[in-house]
Design a protein around this motif. Structure first.
Motif, PDB file in Angstrom:
ATOM      1  N   THR A  82       0.900  -1.082  -0.089  1.00 31.88           N
ATOM      2  CA  THR A  82       0.092   0.075  -0.007  1.00 31.88           C
ATOM      3  C   THR A  82       0.924   1.301   0.143  1.00 31.88           C
ATOM      4  O   THR A  82       2.200   1.085   0.401  1.00 31.88           O
ATOM      5  CB  THR A  82      -0.792   0.018   1.252  1.00 31.88           C
ATOM      6  OG1 THR A  82       0.042   0.422   2.388  1.00 31.88           O
ATOM      7  CG2 THR A  82      -1.756  -1.250   1.306  1.00 31.88           C
ATOM      8  N   GLY A  83       0.224   2.420  -0.165  1.00 34.53           N
ATOM      9  CA  GLY A  83       0.939   3.822  -0.097  1.00 34.53           C
ATOM     10  C   GLY A  83       1.436   3.872   1.414  1.00 34.53           C
ATOM     11  O   GLY A  83       2.650   4.351   1.259  1.00 34.53           O
ATOM     12  N   MET A  84       0.654   3.475   2.322  1.00 34.64           N
ATOM     13  CA  MET A  84       1.065   3.695   3.739  1.00 34.64           C
ATOM     14  C   MET A  84       2.178   2.928   4.161  1.00 34.64           C
ATOM     15  O   MET A  84       3.028   3.255   4.918  1.00 34.64           O
ATOM     16  CB  MET A  84      -0.148   3.490   4.549  1.00 34.64           C
ATOM     17  CG  MET A  84      -1.000   4.700   4.888  1.00 34.64           C
ATOM     18  SD  MET A  84       0.074   6.544   4.865  1.00 34.64           S
ATOM     19  CE  MET A  84       1.044   6.215   6.265  1.00 34.64           C
ATOM     20  N   PHE A 108      -1.399  13.450   4.358  1.00 31.52           N
ATOM     21  CA  PHE A 108      -2.468  12.287   4.328  1.00 31.52           C
ATOM     22  C   PHE A 108      -2.463  12.161   6.013  1.00 31.52           C
ATOM     23  O   PHE A 108      -1.598  12.113   6.643  1.00 31.52           O
ATOM     24  CB  PHE A 108      -2.073  11.355   3.547  1.00 31.52           C
ATOM     25  CG  PHE A 108      -3.122  10.483   3.458  1.00 31.52           C
ATOM     26  CD1 PHE A 108      -4.323  10.446   3.141  1.00 31.52           C
ATOM     27  CD2 PHE A 108      -2.672   9.020   4.050  1.00 31.52           C
ATOM     28  CE1 PHE A 108      -5.058   9.465   3.234  1.00 31.52           C
ATOM     29  CE2 PHE A 108      -3.542   7.905   3.820  1.00 31.52           C
ATOM     30  CZ  PHE A 108      -5.033   8.052   3.609  1.00 31.52           C
ATOM     31  N   GLU A 151       4.011  16.434   0.667  1.00 34.74           N
ATOM     32  CA  GLU A 151       2.880  16.313  -0.425  1.00 34.74           C
ATOM     33  C   GLU A 151       2.822  17.520  -1.147  1.00 34.74           C
ATOM     34  O   GLU A 151       2.681  18.508  -0.721  1.00 34.74           O
ATOM     35  CB  GLU A 151       1.637  15.707   0.081  1.00 34.74           C
ATOM     36  CG  GLU A 151       1.711  14.741   0.941  1.00 34.74           C
ATOM     37  CD  GLU A 151       0.157  14.311   1.450  1.00 34.74           C
ATOM     38  OE1 GLU A 151      -0.779  14.902   0.943  1.00 34.74           O
ATOM     39  OE2 GLU A 151       0.177  13.550   2.365  1.00 34.74           O
ATOM     40  N   ASN A 155      -3.320  16.651   0.027  1.00 36.00           N
ATOM     41  CA  ASN A 155      -4.529  15.973   0.267  1.00 36.00           C
ATOM     42  C   ASN A 155      -5.457  16.391   1.507  1.00 36.00           C
ATOM     43  O   ASN A 155      -4.599  16.097   2.510  1.00 36.00           O
ATOM     44  CB  ASN A 155      -4.610  14.250   0.346  1.00 36.00           C
ATOM     45  CG  ASN A 155      -5.798  13.834   0.427  1.00 36.00           C
ATOM     46  OD1 ASN A 155      -6.993  13.995   0.350  1.00 36.00           O
ATOM     47  ND2 ASN A 155      -5.754  12.314   0.558  1.00 36.00           N
ATOM     48  N   ASP A 180       5.639  12.919  -1.172  1.00 35.25           N
ATOM     49  CA  ASP A 180       4.728  11.960  -1.464  1.00 35.25           C
ATOM     50  C   ASP A 180       4.129  12.912  -3.067  1.00 35.25           C
ATOM     51  O   ASP A 180       3.329  13.751  -2.692  1.00 35.25           O
ATOM     52  CB  ASP A 180       3.845  12.069  -0.429  1.00 35.25           C
ATOM     53  CG  ASP A 180       2.402  11.090  -0.791  1.00 35.25           C
ATOM     54  OD1 ASP A 180       2.026  10.998  -1.949  1.00 35.25           O
ATOM     55  OD2 ASP A 180       1.811  10.656   0.097  1.00 35.25           O
ATOM     56  N   CYS A 182       1.695  11.472  -4.654  1.00 37.56           N
ATOM     57  CA  CYS A 182       0.602  10.663  -5.191  1.00 37.56           C
ATOM     58  C   CYS A 182      -0.394  11.442  -5.940  1.00 37.56           C
ATOM     59  O   CYS A 182      -1.077  10.877  -6.965  1.00 37.56           O
ATOM     60  CB  CYS A 182      -0.152  10.122  -3.876  1.00 37.56           C
ATOM     61  SG  CYS A 182      -1.740   9.652  -3.993  1.00 37.56           S
ATOM     62  N   PHE A 183      -0.702  12.586  -5.767  1.00 40.05           N
ATOM     63  CA  PHE A 183      -1.731  13.364  -6.240  1.00 40.05           C
ATOM     64  C   PHE A 183      -1.386  13.637  -7.996  1.00 40.05           C
ATOM     65  O   PHE A 183      -2.163  14.084  -8.807  1.00 40.05           O
ATOM     66  CB  PHE A 183      -2.096  14.652  -5.737  1.00 40.05           C
ATOM     67  CG  PHE A 183      -3.296  14.643  -4.554  1.00 40.05           C
ATOM     68  CD1 PHE A 183      -3.584  13.271  -3.997  1.00 40.05           C
ATOM     69  CD2 PHE A 183      -4.270  15.474  -4.417  1.00 40.05           C
ATOM     70  CE1 PHE A 183      -4.536  13.253  -3.053  1.00 40.05           C
ATOM     71  CE2 PHE A 183      -5.253  15.463  -3.643  1.00 40.05           C
ATOM     72  CZ  PHE A 183      -5.394  14.437  -2.899  1.00 40.05           C
ATOM     73  N   SER A 202       1.057   6.512  -3.499  1.00 40.21           N
ATOM     74  CA  SER A 202       0.208   5.413  -3.217  1.00 40.21           C
ATOM     75  C   SER A 202      -0.204   5.038  -4.682  1.00 40.21           C
ATOM     76  O   SER A 202      -0.854   5.803  -5.304  1.00 40.21           O
ATOM     77  CB  SER A 202      -0.844   6.020  -2.653  1.00 40.21           C
ATOM     78  OG  SER A 202      -2.130   5.200  -2.656  1.00 40.21           O
ATOM     79  N   THR A 204      -2.401   2.986  -5.413  1.00 41.93           N
ATOM     80  CA  THR A 204      -3.947   2.726  -5.178  1.00 41.93           C
ATOM     81  C   THR A 204      -4.676   3.969  -6.098  1.00 41.93           C
ATOM     82  O   THR A 204      -5.829   3.499  -6.380  1.00 41.93           O
ATOM     83  CB  THR A 204      -4.042   2.811  -3.863  1.00 41.93           C
ATOM     84  OG1 THR A 204      -3.169   2.069  -2.978  1.00 41.93           O
ATOM     85  CG2 THR A 204      -5.768   2.200  -3.334  1.00 41.93           C
ATOM     86  N   LYS A 205      -4.164   5.023  -6.098  1.00 43.23           N
ATOM     87  CA  LYS A 205      -4.805   6.444  -6.598  1.00 43.23           C
ATOM     88  C   LYS A 205      -4.673   6.097  -8.268  1.00 43.23           C
ATOM     89  O   LYS A 205      -4.695   5.137  -8.859  1.00 43.23           O
ATOM     90  CB  LYS A 205      -4.492   7.445  -6.065  1.00 43.23           C
ATOM     91  CG  LYS A 205      -4.237   7.401  -4.642  1.00 43.23           C
ATOM     92  CD  LYS A 205      -5.361   6.843  -3.914  1.00 43.23           C
ATOM     93  CE  LYS A 205      -5.181   6.800  -2.402  1.00 43.23           C
ATOM     94  NZ  LYS A 205      -6.407   6.118  -1.702  1.00 43.23           N
ATOM     95  N   GLY A 215      -1.615  -0.446  -3.668  1.00 44.24           N
ATOM     96  CA  GLY A 215      -0.100  -0.522  -3.939  1.00 44.24           C
ATOM     97  C   GLY A 215       0.579   0.785  -3.628  1.00 44.24           C
ATOM     98  O   GLY A 215      -0.090   1.825  -3.159  1.00 44.24           O
ATOM     99  N   LEU A 333      -9.761   7.810  -4.422  1.00 48.69           N
ATOM    100  CA  LEU A 333      -9.426   8.978  -5.107  1.00 48.69           C
ATOM    101  C   LEU A 333      -8.751   8.328  -6.590  1.00 48.69           C
ATOM    102  O   LEU A 333      -8.065   7.440  -6.355  1.00 48.69           O
ATOM    103  CB  LEU A 333      -8.916  10.319  -4.528  1.00 48.69           C
ATOM    104  CG  LEU A 333      -7.385   9.936  -4.024  1.00 48.69           C
ATOM    105  CD1 LEU A 333      -6.514  10.548  -5.168  1.00 48.69           C
ATOM    106  CD2 LEU A 333      -7.366  11.085  -2.787  1.00 48.69           C
TER     107      LEU A 333
HETATM  108  C1  LIG Z   1      -1.273  11.524  -0.611  1.00 51.43           C
HETATM  109  C2  LIG Z   1      -1.540  10.193  -0.157  1.00 51.43           C
HETATM  110  N1  LIG Z   1      -0.532   9.459   0.400  1.00 51.43           N
HETATM  111  C3  LIG Z   1      -0.590   8.225   0.727  1.00 51.43           C
HETATM  112  C4  LIG Z   1      -1.885   7.557   0.788  1.00 51.43           C
HETATM  113  C5  LIG Z   1      -1.924   6.262   1.417  1.00 51.43           C
HETATM  114  O1  LIG Z   1      -1.945   5.411   0.301  1.00 51.43           O
HETATM  115  P1  LIG Z   1      -2.753   3.762   0.546  1.00 51.43           P
HETATM  116  O2  LIG Z   1      -4.387   4.066   0.862  1.00 51.43           O
HETATM  117  O3  LIG Z   1      -2.461   3.082  -0.792  1.00 51.43           O
HETATM  118  O4  LIG Z   1      -2.070   3.108   1.730  1.00 51.43           O
HETATM  119  C6  LIG Z   1      -2.838   8.315   0.457  1.00 51.43           C
HETATM  120  C7  LIG Z   1      -4.307   7.729   0.353  1.00 51.43           C
HETATM  121  O5  LIG Z   1      -5.366   8.114   0.089  1.00 51.43           O
HETATM  122  C8  LIG Z   1      -2.896   9.656   0.043  1.00 51.43           C
HETATM  123  O6  LIG Z   1      -3.695  10.279  -0.308  1.00 51.43           O
END
Ligand SMILES: Cc1ncc(COP(=O)(O)O)c(C=O)c1O
Length: 389
Positions: A82-84, A108, A151, A155, A180, A182-183, A202, A204-205, A215, A333
């Motif tokens: 996961t991202g976390m 986040f 980030e 978020n 980070d 991710c966005f 992350s 996952t997004k 992931g 998201l």
């Molecule tokens: C900016 C950001 N970083 C990390 C995460 C964590 O990702 P994950 O849900 O894949 O663990 C999220 C999840 O929404 C996120 O928005």
């Protein structure tokens, strides 16, 4: 010969098997076999680069990581469940008891919990700066500071931080800059180009983009990734081969999908900006965004997240969500389906108003992850929901 982003996304591929497959197969195997005792000894001694066990590496995770490494301009990477898991393992691998982090306050929620509840258990403390106070970062640095973390975009409020500025501060004080991303995805923004040492996603997004698998991935300097890899290979947060296979396929269409997400998102943002029931809209590529110039400098397009404030506070936000018909109310998201959330009555409801305002979450703030539906259909749904507020 070096190729462009879209070509790399499609053409980077793990070695073909004896079946000469065109599309990479799924390697659902926990372990790999050795020719003989000497092969096994040499492999464990790392005299050979090969797959031993899927917690360490697997052809599918390697293909996924190789793509992200190239897309981000990194040297190496490791993929997580996961991202976390990526965020936690990066800190856990690189920090020691007594170390200190300087972080943007707008991170986040689970990352914030990591800073406030879990890392302090190992005597790792964090100091925070607000997104509009990057000039105060230097004052937060202590002799034991090791990492600057942020980030961008954030978020859920879609604030932008100046990556070049943060990198200059990190470099001056010999600290690591971890972003980070991710966005933005690797298509819209490459923090390493601006001086970041490590980039986290992350997956996952938008990287998956269809709300199917979880992931995460960390990429960056090879010596740092080696530490993260050794930590992770022993502690076990690895991405599953199945998820890596799905995500590597997703990357083949990342550029196309993200272009369309952004095209839809700016139209949604422009519609909302004109609406009488909306106080303000935050979208990085709208001129009204407070960090518009910085966003233009470091991002290719504005991303797919639009934050906006409905007049009427918490009650109006809840009413708006109840009136939504086409879009989804969901915690995710970056999906192909448009998703709306109301942070102050859901994800951030436990924070005091003062704490929420510190991270730009006003009572009526709505986060809209704009999807791939026909844009007029998205706008019509938002319009009819706003009319009912
Ligand atoms: C900016 C950001 N970083 C990390 C995460 C964590 O990702 P994950 O849900 O894949 O663990 C999220 C999840 O929404 C996120 O928005």
């Amino acid at each position: 010969m070096s190729h462009n982003f879209e070509t790399q996304a499609v053409r980077i591929q793990t070695e073909r098997s004896q079946f000469s497959e065109h599309s990479t197969p799924l390697y659902l195997t926990s372990s790999f076999v050795f020719e003989d005792a000497e092969d096994m000894r040499a492999s464990f001694a790392e005299e050979k680069q090969r797959n031993l066990y899927s917690r360490f590496s697997n052809p599918n995770t390697t293909e996924f990581v190789d793509k992200i490494v190239v897309m981000e301009g990194a040297e190496a990477g490791y993929a997580f469940a996961t991202g976390m898991a990526a965020v936690f393992s990066t800190f856990a691998a690189l920090l020691n008891s007594g170390d200190h982090i300087v972080s943007s306050r707008s991170v986040f929620g689970s990352t914030h919990s990591l800073f406030t509840k879990y890392l302090p258990k190992w005597n790792i403390e964090t100091s925070y700066f607000k997104v509009n106070e990057v000039d105060k970062v230097e004052a937060l640095i202590q002799p034991n500071t090791k990492i600057i973390y942020a980030e961008s975009p954030t978020n859920p409020a879609v604030d932008i931080l100046d990556l070049e500025l943060l990198a200059a501060i990190a470099k001056k004080h010999n600290l690591l800059l971890v972003i980070d991303n991710c966005f933005a995805t690797p298509y819209l923004q490459n923090p390493i180009k601006f001086g970041a040492d490590l980039v986290i996603h992350s997956a996952t997004k938008l990287i998956d983009g269809q709300g199917r698998v979880l992931g995460g991935v960390t990429v960056g300097k090879a010596d740092l990734i080696k530490e993260i890899y050794l930590f992770s290979r022993n502690t076990g947060p690895a991405m599953s081969p199945f998820n890596a296979w799905v995500l590597s396929k997703s990357l083949e269409t990342l550029a196309l999908r993200v272009e369309k997400h952004c095209e839809n998102a700016i139209k949604v943002a422009q519609f909302l900006e004109e609406h009488p029931k909306v106080n303000f809209v935050k979208y990085p590529f709208l001129k009204s965004h407070p960090q518009y110039e910085v966003a233009k400098k470091q991002m290719r397009l504005g991303g797919n997240i639009v934050a906006f404030e409905i007049k009427g506070g918490v009650e109006a936000g809840r009413k708006f969500l109840d009136a939504i018909k086409l879009c989804s109310l969901s915690a995710n998201l970056g999906d192909s389906r448009t998703i709306v959330t109301h942070p102050s009555s859901t994800t951030h409801s436990k924070l005091s108003l003062e704490d929420r305002l510190e991270v730009s979450i006003t009572d009526g703030l709505v986060r809209c992850s704009v999807g791939l539906e026909f844009v007029e259909d998205i706008i019509n749904d938002l319009k009819q929901a706003l009319e009912s507020v």
